[in-house]
Design a protein around this motif. Sequence first.
Motif, PDB file in Angstrom:
ATOM      1  N   THR A 170     101.109  50.765  19.103  1.00  0.00           N
ATOM      2  CA  THR A 170     100.864  49.516  19.817  1.00  0.00           C
ATOM      3  C   THR A 170      99.398  49.124  19.691  1.00  0.00           C
ATOM      4  O   THR A 170      98.530  49.948  19.396  1.00  0.00           O
ATOM      5  N   ALA A 171      99.108  47.844  19.957  1.00  0.00           N
ATOM      6  CA  ALA A 171      97.739  47.347  19.912  1.00  0.00           C
ATOM      7  C   ALA A 171      96.905  48.006  21.009  1.00  0.00           C
ATOM      8  O   ALA A 171      97.393  48.288  22.106  1.00  0.00           O
ATOM      9  N   GLN A 172      95.644  48.235  20.704  1.00  0.00           N
ATOM     10  CA  GLN A 172      94.734  48.867  21.648  1.00  0.00           C
ATOM     11  C   GLN A 172      93.789  47.831  22.257  1.00  0.00           C
ATOM     12  O   GLN A 172      93.382  46.881  21.593  1.00  0.00           O
ATOM     13  N   SER A 173      93.423  48.046  23.515  1.00  0.00           N
ATOM     14  CA  SER A 173      92.542  47.124  24.230  1.00  0.00           C
ATOM     15  C   SER A 173      91.081  47.508  23.994  1.00  0.00           C
ATOM     16  O   SER A 173      90.735  48.692  23.937  1.00  0.00           O
ATOM     17  N   LEU A 174      90.237  46.489  23.845  1.00  0.00           N
ATOM     18  CA  LEU A 174      88.814  46.726  23.632  1.00  0.00           C
ATOM     19  C   LEU A 174      88.005  45.617  24.285  1.00  0.00           C
ATOM     20  O   LEU A 174      88.275  44.432  24.080  1.00  0.00           O
ATOM     21  N   HIS A 175      87.008  45.997  25.093  1.00  0.00           N
ATOM     22  CA  HIS A 175      86.027  45.055  25.613  1.00  0.00           C
ATOM     23  C   HIS A 175      84.795  45.134  24.719  1.00  0.00           C
ATOM     24  O   HIS A 175      84.242  46.212  24.501  1.00  0.00           O
ATOM     25  N   PHE A 176      84.353  44.001  24.202  1.00  0.00           N
ATOM     26  CA  PHE A 176      83.240  44.007  23.257  1.00  0.00           C
ATOM     27  C   PHE A 176      81.965  44.603  23.831  1.00  0.00           C
ATOM     28  O   PHE A 176      81.095  45.066  23.087  1.00  0.00           O
ATOM     29  N   ASN A 177      81.844  44.598  25.153  1.00  0.00           N
ATOM     30  CA  ASN A 177      80.646  45.181  25.756  1.00  0.00           C
ATOM     31  C   ASN A 177      80.474  46.647  25.374  1.00  0.00           C
ATOM     32  O   ASN A 177      79.355  47.147  25.251  1.00  0.00           O
ATOM     33  N   ALA A 178      81.619  47.335  25.133  1.00  0.00           N
ATOM     34  CA  ALA A 178      81.546  48.748  24.754  1.00  0.00           C
ATOM     35  C   ALA A 178      80.892  48.922  23.386  1.00  0.00           C
ATOM     36  O   ALA A 178      80.338  49.983  23.096  1.00  0.00           O
ATOM     37  N   LEU A 179      80.939  47.884  22.555  1.00  0.00           N
ATOM     38  CA  LEU A 179      80.274  47.914  21.252  1.00  0.00           C
ATOM     39  C   LEU A 179      78.854  47.364  21.339  1.00  0.00           C
ATOM     40  O   LEU A 179      77.915  47.925  20.775  1.00  0.00           O
ATOM     41  N   TYR A 229      85.995  56.051  25.245  1.00  0.00           N
ATOM     42  CA  TYR A 229      85.580  56.907  24.136  1.00  0.00           C
ATOM     43  C   TYR A 229      84.337  56.354  23.443  1.00  0.00           C
ATOM     44  O   TYR A 229      83.467  57.115  22.998  1.00  0.00           O
ATOM     45  N   LEU A 230      84.218  55.036  23.347  1.00  0.00           N
ATOM     46  CA  LEU A 230      83.020  54.457  22.754  1.00  0.00           C
ATOM     47  C   LEU A 230      81.778  54.778  23.586  1.00  0.00           C
ATOM     48  O   LEU A 230      80.685  54.930  23.037  1.00  0.00           O
ATOM     49  N   ARG A 231      81.946  54.917  24.885  1.00  0.00           N
ATOM     50  CA  ARG A 231      80.803  55.264  25.729  1.00  0.00           C
ATOM     51  C   ARG A 231      80.332  56.703  25.512  1.00  0.00           C
ATOM     52  O   ARG A 231      79.245  57.081  25.950  1.00  0.00           O
ATOM     53  N   LEU A 232      81.134  57.519  24.808  1.00  0.00           N
ATOM     54  CA  LEU A 232      80.687  58.873  24.466  1.00  0.00           C
ATOM     55  C   LEU A 232      79.670  58.873  23.336  1.00  0.00           C
ATOM     56  O   LEU A 232      79.009  59.887  23.090  1.00  0.00           O
TER      57      LEU A 232
END
Length: 353
Positions: free
Chosen positions: A273-282, A255-258
Amino acid sequence: MSISTKALQKTDPESPFQVKLIERRDPRPDDVVIEIRAAGICHSDIHTIRNEWGEAHFPLTVGHEIAGVVSAVGTDVSRYSVGDRVGVGCLVNSCGECEECVAGEEQNCLRGNVGTYNSIDVDGTVTQGGYAERIVVNERFVCRIPDELDFDVAAPLLCAGITTYSPITRWDIKSGDKVAILGLGGLGHMGVQIAAAKGAEVTVLSRSLRKAEIAAELGAHRTLATTKEGFFEEHRGEFDFILNTISADIDVDSYLRLLKPHGVMAVVGLPPTAQSLHFNALISGAKVLTGSNIGGIRQTQEMLDFCAEHGFGARIEKIGVTGVDEAYDRVVAGDVQFRFVIDTSTFNEVEAV
């Protein structure tokens, strides 16, 4: 001395609601007594009173989307008079002295604010919410409901309205911005109306196109199905702002890539629940992932005035006090467009037990 009032109450998570007599405090000098005309049902009410978040204090009355009429005021009240149309949202007290409170951000009170229900008030009692005939609230936490808004469509604005208005305003959504609303439920349908009223080009992102017609009625330019093959590649880098209203697990990175470079995703839905995030998307595109939790009282009043000015409130289904248990099940099943509101005049039809 106290004020006795009928209220919907549960004594434990599994029991049905019952109409009980509860006691409101005798008005303090800075208190307003409100005869409640409409009380919205928020999913937070359900989580709390079913003890899904833990620490529910029973017996308990919930409800923080409250609209009604002032019936009495304390001796020091200066903002309101008997007969005024008013509302109360998620908060009923804060320290009033810390830098957040002074800035009108009572929701962030550094000493801890007091929620409308299931919170420990300054006198040590547990706050009881708005599924009731009347409530007593400090005047600082009361908002004025404009004449243009009926009580039933105004009540949900005190939570769903401010929850979506606050991040849309904070990130300065304006004419020409490309805004995506993720999810079209109680929060999302308000986000669509508010963003559209600010002039944005609004897209609803949903798993299917089932709600496309009503999304258009609310002001959406279009609805896109996120389950469509190739969706995330097709719409990569398309939006300035995404308002994430859903309380379910999502692929945050996708969704961040949108978002366009420097785009913002504001989260107001709370998955279990906790959500997964790769900082590269930011980092890629210098994007922002932020959260938002309601708004202060000053901004809540601004939101009510904005909705009245633009001629919209919540889309609701009205129910009586005996229909709340069924309504809860329907909310959980996603079977409501878009907010249930309790007609509190129906307390007259039921004897307290």
